[in-house]
Design a protein around this motif. Structure first.
Motif, PDB file in Angstrom:
ATOM      1  N   SER A  56       0.856  -1.175   0.000  1.00 20.94           N
ATOM      2  CA  SER A  56       0.000   0.000   0.000  1.00 20.94           C
ATOM      3  C   SER A  56       0.889   1.221   0.000  1.00 20.94           C
ATOM      4  N   PHE A  57       0.305   2.368  -0.221  1.00 21.88           N
ATOM      5  CA  PHE A  57       1.094   3.567  -0.045  1.00 21.88           C
ATOM      6  C   PHE A  57       0.243   4.760   0.333  1.00 21.88           C
ATOM      7  N   VAL A  58       0.941   5.751   0.855  1.00 23.87           N
ATOM      8  CA  VAL A  58       0.339   6.951   1.416  1.00 23.87           C
ATOM      9  C   VAL A  58       1.126   8.107   0.823  1.00 23.87           C
ATOM     10  N   ALA A  59       0.483   9.089   0.237  1.00 22.09           N
ATOM     11  CA  ALA A  59       1.226  10.168  -0.416  1.00 22.09           C
ATOM     12  C   ALA A  59       0.551  11.510  -0.247  1.00 22.09           C
ATOM     13  N   ARG A  60       1.366  12.541  -0.171  1.00 19.66           N
ATOM     14  CA  ARG A  60       0.850  13.900  -0.149  1.00 19.66           C
ATOM     15  C   ARG A  60       1.674  14.720  -1.126  1.00 19.66           C
ATOM     16  N   ASP A  61       1.014  15.427  -2.010  1.00 14.44           N
ATOM     17  CA  ASP A  61       1.730  16.273  -2.960  1.00 14.44           C
ATOM     18  C   ASP A  61       2.110  17.588  -2.301  1.00 14.44           C
ATOM     19  N   ASN A  62       3.126  18.195  -2.886  1.00 15.58           N
ATOM     20  CA  ASN A  62       3.569  19.520  -2.493  1.00 15.58           C
ATOM     21  C   ASN A  62       2.391  20.468  -2.270  1.00 15.58           C
ATOM     22  N   GLY A  63       2.267  21.014  -1.075  1.00 11.27           N
ATOM     23  CA  GLY A  63       1.230  22.016  -0.844  1.00 11.27           C
ATOM     24  C   GLY A  63      -0.119  21.447  -0.454  1.00 11.27           C
ATOM     25  N   ASP A  64      -0.329  20.149  -0.702  1.00  4.84           N
ATOM     26  CA  ASP A  64      -1.599  19.537  -0.305  1.00  4.84           C
ATOM     27  C   ASP A  64      -1.668  19.384   1.209  1.00  4.84           C
ATOM     28  N   LYS A  65      -2.888  19.308   1.722  1.00  2.00           N
ATOM     29  CA  LYS A  65      -3.030  19.116   3.165  1.00  2.00           C
ATOM     30  C   LYS A  65      -3.229  17.646   3.535  1.00  2.00           C
ATOM     31  N   GLY A  66      -4.127  17.008   2.802  1.00  4.16           N
ATOM     32  CA  GLY A  66      -4.460  15.636   3.148  1.00  4.16           C
ATOM     33  C   GLY A  66      -3.566  14.616   2.477  1.00  4.16           C
TER      34      GLY A  66
END
Lengths: 379, 379
Positions: free
Chosen positions: A360-370
């Protein structure tokens, strides 16, 4: 009546099939311009489109050289190439340029340039073999890899080359054998020497590039200098300088860049730009690793621009005993990441089983909050 | 003046650190109820929260049995468990129930139940060994795996068990050796016999479960019957029937389910519920596999409910020569998936390098229109 119903049904399916086929073959090939090229389209804004001709990707003319020049540490290839693309965006905006794998320099050319200078190879950018075997007396290999990226513009429905980025990977450590299949020795190259040799190589590459008709004298050429990471490094190397040549063999001023990569958790002897970041990661790690009765391994690559953290690539490895454990763990990791990891930066978290397969994976893009979470499922 | 400025600066960082620490330790542990439990929180609506006690996940009391019962084909474990969770959602809504790994049946108990009946193991659900070695004369192992899932409700700040799902995995093929380390033979079990043996086992499991104090006579118990896939299958097995017992040892009527898994591309001898879907996949595959000069392998698991396609797990494997190739390919795959793959269903596409490592993925959730793409990066 019944027969007619069936007949209409068959015609309808035939029509549906036909219309499927048509719509498929039109939009399938990416955005089709008036000319003969097609692009991959872009999934995310801020990414370049790539070029497709006759349904096939236009691969680099020197395809494969990067792989063979970085066999000892593939991270040097990954970070070199993704960094080159990032640097290019500052000069050739993805809004107006299309990306093309390098089409000027062939595999043979790049391989010759990366070789030592010799009678047979007058174009070698590395010094000739002086016959010495001693680490401090031999001539080391300074230039380890070279990559060309082309940036195209559309005019009158045709694409033309409008800018080039050249990356040059330089060694701080040159690994060599005194005899075939023998032990590996290392020649250390001082930083100042690496920089000086890099400037010389860049000037030669620029002049040679200008001699190609497809390039000519007024094509903008971005040159990015990269310091290779040691073979045992768990992160790739560093871009240390860039420059732009707008015409001729005149090089612009060198602009120092300070994108550096670190590994978390840090040991007592490591130094990192920010102890706060390292502590945040340690808190995250402590929260995660005891989730199951069996320990989870938690490490990260951290990228800094000077003292400012740019992003984290986290890898978590643990043994799972059920699918529900994977789902629960992924939720927990996302929550802990939100709480503990520095905000505002890009975060990639890969969760792997004990066999190394991604679960599985968990990711947040630059500037995103969630955080976006995804569990790889199986039927 | 300068000294004071520095002092204020230090205090500020200290304050920031302190506030970081506090906010961290409060929200870190998931949503904290009035009682003593915590949950993982849920990342996506429609998913269950899991239970954490003292910062640690409450793992199954029979943790590990599923893994050891499915060593020959782990897909049977993955599909069994994710299917059990899906079936549970029809009975115990994630909005009002919290998921807990099974806490009633211990590892020893489940192992005894999965064994053969014997003097030493009167609780064995599988028939006693009749000493015969012949595939058609020996007593096969019918019941291959059993899993318990608990569903909890909160009342007055405390969680209590409010429902149980039991999955029972049945063999259509029982693999056995005539002598230790010898060749593997197979006893085929007719479908009707599997169903009949499954009903017997389900009745025994239900009665035994009711005898636990924690369960009692009026706890809703969902029983889901699963047919194990053969060892060489590239997809997991099939849930073929479910029932609910609302009280006592009375079983509700068996409800047939028809969730079946297939592998794409299909060969000439395979039959699939929809030729249209298989053709769509073939078009997608053809578009993808020639993107690079080197071929890409494209396969998929397809799940059907009757004749209706529910989802696709696609795996694409190819050799990449650069990071830019990965980015371009991922964009292209997303576009081709949008064009060729059936709309409205859940699609997971994993893109792997030739060494099997995941490089990127493309996914669409049930009912979503667009695809999410993600390239795993490295610094």
């Amino acid at each position: 009546m019944k027969k007619i119903g069936v007949l209409v049904g068959v015609c309808l399916s035939a029509l549906l099939l036909a219309s499927c086929g048509t719509s498929g073959s039109t939009s399938s090939s990416g955005s089709k311009a008036k000319g003969s090229y097609q692009t991959t389209g872009t999934a995310n804004s801020g990414e370049y489109k790539g070029i497709i001709t006759n349904g096939r990707y236009r691969t680099s003319k020197s395809r494969g050289v990067g792989v063979s020049q970085n066999t000892e540490n593939m991270l040097n290839l990954k970070s070199f190439e993704s960094g080159l693309t990032t640097i290019s965006k500052d000069h050739f905006s993805p809004k107006s340029y299309v990306f093309q794998e390098g089409q000027i320099l062939s595999k043979g050319t790049v391989e010759n340039w990366l070789g030592r200078k010799s009678k047979d190879n007058p174009e070698g950018l590395n010094p000739k073999d002086n016959g010495k075997k001693d680490a401090n007396k031999r001539n080391p290999i300074y230039v380890q890899q070279i990559e060309e990226q082309d940036y195209m513009k559309e005019e009158n429905g045709k694409l033309h080359l409008a800018g080039i980025t050249i990356g040059i990977g330089m060694n701080r450590k040159d690994y060599y054998q005194k005899e075939e299949y023998g032990a590996t020795y290392t020649t250390d190259i001082p930083k100042e020497q690496m920089i000086a040799e890099g400037k010389k190589a860049a000037a030669k590459v620029l002049a040679r590039l200008r001699s190609y008709n497809a390039v000519g004298s007024s094509m903008p050429i971005v040159i990015a200098m990269y310091q290779q990471a040691p073979n045992d490094s768990l992160v790739g190397g560093t871009f240390y300088a860039t420059t732009v040549s707008n015409s001729g063999t005149q090089m612009g001023t060198w602009k120092a860049t300070d994108l550096k990569n670190y590994v978390f958790p840090v040991t007592d002897t490591d130094t990192v730009p920010s102890k706060n970041d390292a502590d945040s990661f340690d808190n995250f790690k402590n929260k995660i690793q005891n989730f199951f009765p069996n320990l989870a391994g938690v490490t990260a690559q951290a990228q800094y621009d000077g003292d400012s953290l740019q992003g984290l690539n986290v890898t978590i490895t643990t043994q799972f005993y059920s699918e529900t454990e994977i789902t629960s763990f992924t939720q927990y990791v996302a929550k802990a990441a939100q709480t503990y990891l520095p905000s505002g930066i890009k975060v990639d978290i890969q969760i792997q089983g004990s066999d190394g397969s991604v679960q599985s994976f968990v990711a947040r893009d630059n500037g995103d909050k969630g955080f976006y979470t995804h569990v790889f499922s199986s039927y």
